[in-house]
Design a protein around this motif. Sequence first.
Motif, PDB file in Angstrom:
ATOM      1  N   ILE A  65      68.707-110.495 -25.791  1.00 28.51           N
ATOM      2  CA  ILE A  65      68.478-109.427 -26.339  1.00 28.51           C
ATOM      3  C   ILE A  65      66.966-108.377 -26.514  1.00 28.51           C
ATOM      4  O   ILE A  65      65.976-108.796 -26.482  1.00 28.51           O
ATOM      5  CB  ILE A  65      68.810-109.392 -28.165  1.00 28.51           C
ATOM      6  CG1 ILE A  65      70.331-110.258 -28.732  1.00 28.51           C
ATOM      7  CG2 ILE A  65      69.051-108.036 -29.250  1.00 28.51           C
ATOM      8  CD1 ILE A  65      71.307-109.598 -28.050  1.00 28.51           C
ATOM      9  N   TYR A  66      67.236-107.149 -25.692  1.00 26.68           N
ATOM     10  CA  TYR A  66      66.161-106.528 -25.834  1.00 26.68           C
ATOM     11  C   TYR A  66      65.562-105.145 -26.798  1.00 26.68           C
ATOM     12  O   TYR A  66      64.617-105.380 -27.483  1.00 26.68           O
ATOM     13  CB  TYR A  66      66.201-105.216 -24.612  1.00 26.68           C
ATOM     14  CG  TYR A  66      64.731-105.352 -23.882  1.00 26.68           C
ATOM     15  CD1 TYR A  66      63.747-105.905 -23.799  1.00 26.68           C
ATOM     16  CD2 TYR A  66      64.895-103.437 -24.854  1.00 26.68           C
ATOM     17  CE1 TYR A  66      62.872-104.501 -23.713  1.00 26.68           C
ATOM     18  CE2 TYR A  66      63.374-102.845 -23.539  1.00 26.68           C
ATOM     19  CZ  TYR A  66      62.423-102.770 -23.052  1.00 26.68           C
ATOM     20  OH  TYR A  66      61.317-103.089 -23.260  1.00 26.68           O
ATOM     21  N   TYR A  67      66.575-104.804 -27.594  1.00 25.61           N
ATOM     22  CA  TYR A  67      66.757-103.894 -28.677  1.00 25.61           C
ATOM     23  C   TYR A  67      66.379-104.360 -30.064  1.00 25.61           C
ATOM     24  O   TYR A  67      68.105-104.931 -29.974  1.00 25.61           O
ATOM     25  CB  TYR A  67      67.788-102.163 -28.511  1.00 25.61           C
ATOM     26  CG  TYR A  67      66.733-101.819 -27.352  1.00 25.61           C
ATOM     27  CD1 TYR A  67      65.729-101.111 -27.404  1.00 25.61           C
ATOM     28  CD2 TYR A  67      67.715-101.420 -26.200  1.00 25.61           C
ATOM     29  CE1 TYR A  67      65.451-100.029 -26.237  1.00 25.61           C
ATOM     30  CE2 TYR A  67      67.347-100.700 -25.064  1.00 25.61           C
ATOM     31  CZ  TYR A  67      66.428-100.679 -25.429  1.00 25.61           C
ATOM     32  OH  TYR A  67      65.419 -99.330 -23.902  1.00 25.61           O
ATOM     33  N   TRP A  68      66.199-104.377 -30.745  1.00 26.19           N
ATOM     34  CA  TRP A  68      65.845-105.194 -32.692  1.00 26.19           C
ATOM     35  C   TRP A  68      65.636-104.019 -33.481  1.00 26.19           C
ATOM     36  O   TRP A  68      64.602-103.333 -33.327  1.00 26.19           O
ATOM     37  CB  TRP A  68      65.169-106.344 -32.301  1.00 26.19           C
ATOM     38  CG  TRP A  68      65.764-107.178 -31.393  1.00 26.19           C
ATOM     39  CD1 TRP A  68      64.353-107.864 -30.505  1.00 26.19           C
ATOM     40  CD2 TRP A  68      66.307-108.449 -31.978  1.00 26.19           C
ATOM     41  NE1 TRP A  68      65.341-109.567 -29.971  1.00 26.19           N
ATOM     42  CE2 TRP A  68      65.812-109.518 -31.626  1.00 26.19           C
ATOM     43  CE3 TRP A  68      67.174-108.385 -33.149  1.00 26.19           C
ATOM     44  CZ2 TRP A  68      67.087-110.897 -31.151  1.00 26.19           C
ATOM     45  CZ3 TRP A  68      68.253-110.046 -33.095  1.00 26.19           C
ATOM     46  CH2 TRP A  68      68.066-110.686 -32.446  1.00 26.19           C
ATOM     47  N   SER A  69      66.542-104.226 -34.418  1.00 26.76           N
ATOM     48  CA  SER A  69      66.272-103.577 -35.669  1.00 26.76           C
ATOM     49  C   SER A  69      66.298-103.681 -36.936  1.00 26.76           C
ATOM     50  O   SER A  69      66.933-105.514 -36.993  1.00 26.76           O
ATOM     51  CB  SER A  69      67.752-102.435 -35.643  1.00 26.76           C
ATOM     52  OG  SER A  69      68.230-101.493 -35.036  1.00 26.76           O
ATOM     53  N   THR A  70      65.308-103.646 -37.686  1.00 26.56           N
ATOM     54  CA  THR A  70      65.377-104.444 -38.476  1.00 26.56           C
ATOM     55  C   THR A  70      65.971-104.607 -39.894  1.00 26.56           C
ATOM     56  O   THR A  70      67.109-105.302 -39.775  1.00 26.56           O
ATOM     57  CB  THR A  70      63.589-104.393 -39.144  1.00 26.56           C
ATOM     58  OG1 THR A  70      63.751-102.829 -39.447  1.00 26.56           O
ATOM     59  CG2 THR A  70      62.738-104.360 -38.395  1.00 26.56           C
ATOM     60  N   ILE A  71      65.882-103.242 -40.442  1.00 23.53           N
ATOM     61  CA  ILE A  71      66.784-102.836 -41.847  1.00 23.53           C
ATOM     62  C   ILE A  71      67.693-102.057 -41.476  1.00 23.53           C
ATOM     63  O   ILE A  71      67.079-100.943 -41.924  1.00 23.53           O
ATOM     64  CB  ILE A  71      66.026-103.583 -42.448  1.00 23.53           C
ATOM     65  CG1 ILE A  71      65.759-105.097 -42.948  1.00 23.53           C
ATOM     66  CG2 ILE A  71      67.031-103.735 -44.111  1.00 23.53           C
ATOM     67  CD1 ILE A  71      64.829-104.975 -44.138  1.00 23.53           C
TER      68      ILE A  71
END
Length: 481
Positions: free
Chosen positions: A150-156
Motif C-alpha cells: 500500500i502507498y496511500y494510507w488514511s488514518t481515521i
Amino acid sequence: MIKVKLGTATAAFQCEGNLKTDNRGKCVWDDVLLDDKSIAKYNPEPASEFYTKYDEDFRLAKEYGIEVLRVSIPWSRIFPKNAKDVNKKAVDHYHRFFKKMLEYGITPNVTLHHFDSPQWFVEKGDFLSRNNVDDFLYFARFCFEEFTEIYYWSTINEINAYSEQKNIKAALPPFFNLEYGHFFKQQYNMVIAHAKTVIMFKENKYKGEIGVPANVCPFQPIDNKPESISASNRANAITNWSFLEPITSGEFSKETIGLINDVLKNYDFIFKPQEEDLKIIKKAAEIIDWIGINYYFTTFVEKPDDKFEFEVNTTGEKGKSKFSVPWLWKVVKKDGVKTTNWDWNIYPDGLAIVVDWVSNKYNCKKPIFITENGFGDLEDIKNTPFIKDIDRINYIQDHFDVIQKLNDKGENIQHYYLWSHMDMFSWTNGYNKRYGLFYVDFENQKRYEKLSSYWWLEKSKQNRLDEKINIDELLKKIGKN
C-alpha cells in the motif's frame, strides 16, 4: 496543469457483508443495527458482498476509468478478540484483495478506521477513553508493516462524524443525544490518535503517503444579521473548525476555543487542550502528506428560537430534517437552493469555502484530496431497468467545475473520490439510499452500469474536469436513448 486522479470510495462494513467469515469479530455496528435503540434498524448483511465479489468490482473499476479506490481494513477482522491476537485468515484475505486490485492497475487508498471500532474496543470505552489510543496505534503499526504493497494510507475517517454518531445523534453506544461534552472529549482523543499515527508512520519511514479524510459541512448565515452570523460561527466552531484546525494548522485558535466553551457551559465541561498534546498535534500537521476533504453539502442557519426541534431524515422523505436547539443554532431553507431527498443542500460553492479554510484560513499548503463527494438517491432497477441518474451526473459535474476553477487559481487538489463505488449499505438509511456509480441488486448481488458509469468513463479521458459531455449524444452512443 494538475490532472486530478479520479477514483471512487467504499467503507468495509458498508459493503463487505460476510460478517461471520474468516473469524471476523464484531464491530460497534453489528448488534446496534439490530437493536431498537438504533436510528438505523437495518441488517448489514449481506451489504454488497464486496468481501467475496471484489474481483468483479475491481474489473468494473478498470473498465470504467477509475484510477484510485478508497477502501478500509476492518480492525475487527484483523484483531477480532483483543488488541494483540492477529487473525491470519483476514490478513491473508487482504493480501489477496490488494494483489488483485493492483493487478487491475487500480491504486488503493486504505483507511485504518472507517466508523468501525471493534466491539471489544467499544467495551473498553472506544475513543472516549484516552487510555485506548495505544490499541489503535498497535493496529496501525501492524498494518503499515504487514501491507507494504500500500502507498496511500488514511488514518481515521471523519473524526467528527464518528463522535457525532455516538454522542449527538444517539446512533451508536453509548447513545448520547446532543451531548457535546462527550462529543468533544472523544473527538479530541481521536485527533490525538490520528496525530500519533502520522508521527509513527513518518518516524519509521514507512513507504508511501499518509493523510486524513475530514468531513466538513460548512455553515453559512442565511442573511447578514449579526445574530445569524454569530449562529454560523458557533456552528462551524463546533462542527468543523474544532477538528479541522488541529489537523491542518496543528493548533486551536482562541476564537474556536471561545465559541466551543460558550456552548459547553451548558454541559459543565471546559475544552482546554494540553500543552503536550498540542506539540504532538503540531508535529503531525507539519509532516502529514495530504489533507482529505469529505464534502457533500452546506447548511444555512440563523439565530435559534426557544422551540426545540431535532429530527434526522433517514427515509428520503423531503422536509423531515429539523434542527433548532436554543443554545446552538437553527437550520433554515435557503431560497433557490435545491436539495436531495434527504434535505441535503446541493451547493457546490460550499466546497470552495472548505478549500479556502484549509489553504488560507489555516495556511495549510499540503495537497488536497477530495476523499468523498456524492449524490444519494432513491433508485430501483425493477421500476427503471436502466438507471439514468442525470441528477447525480449534474451534481458531480458541478463540483468538478469548482475543483477545476480552484486548481486554475493555484490550489493543489490532486485526487477526487466519488462516494461511492457501488451501491452499499447506509449507516442510517439501510439499502434505500444509493450513491453508487454501479447499481447493486441486493437480492442477487448483480452489478449494473448506471448512466453515470458511462459518463465517468468519458470524463476519465478528459484533461480538464470542467469539460462537458453531451448526455443525449452519450445515450445514443451506448444505445440507451
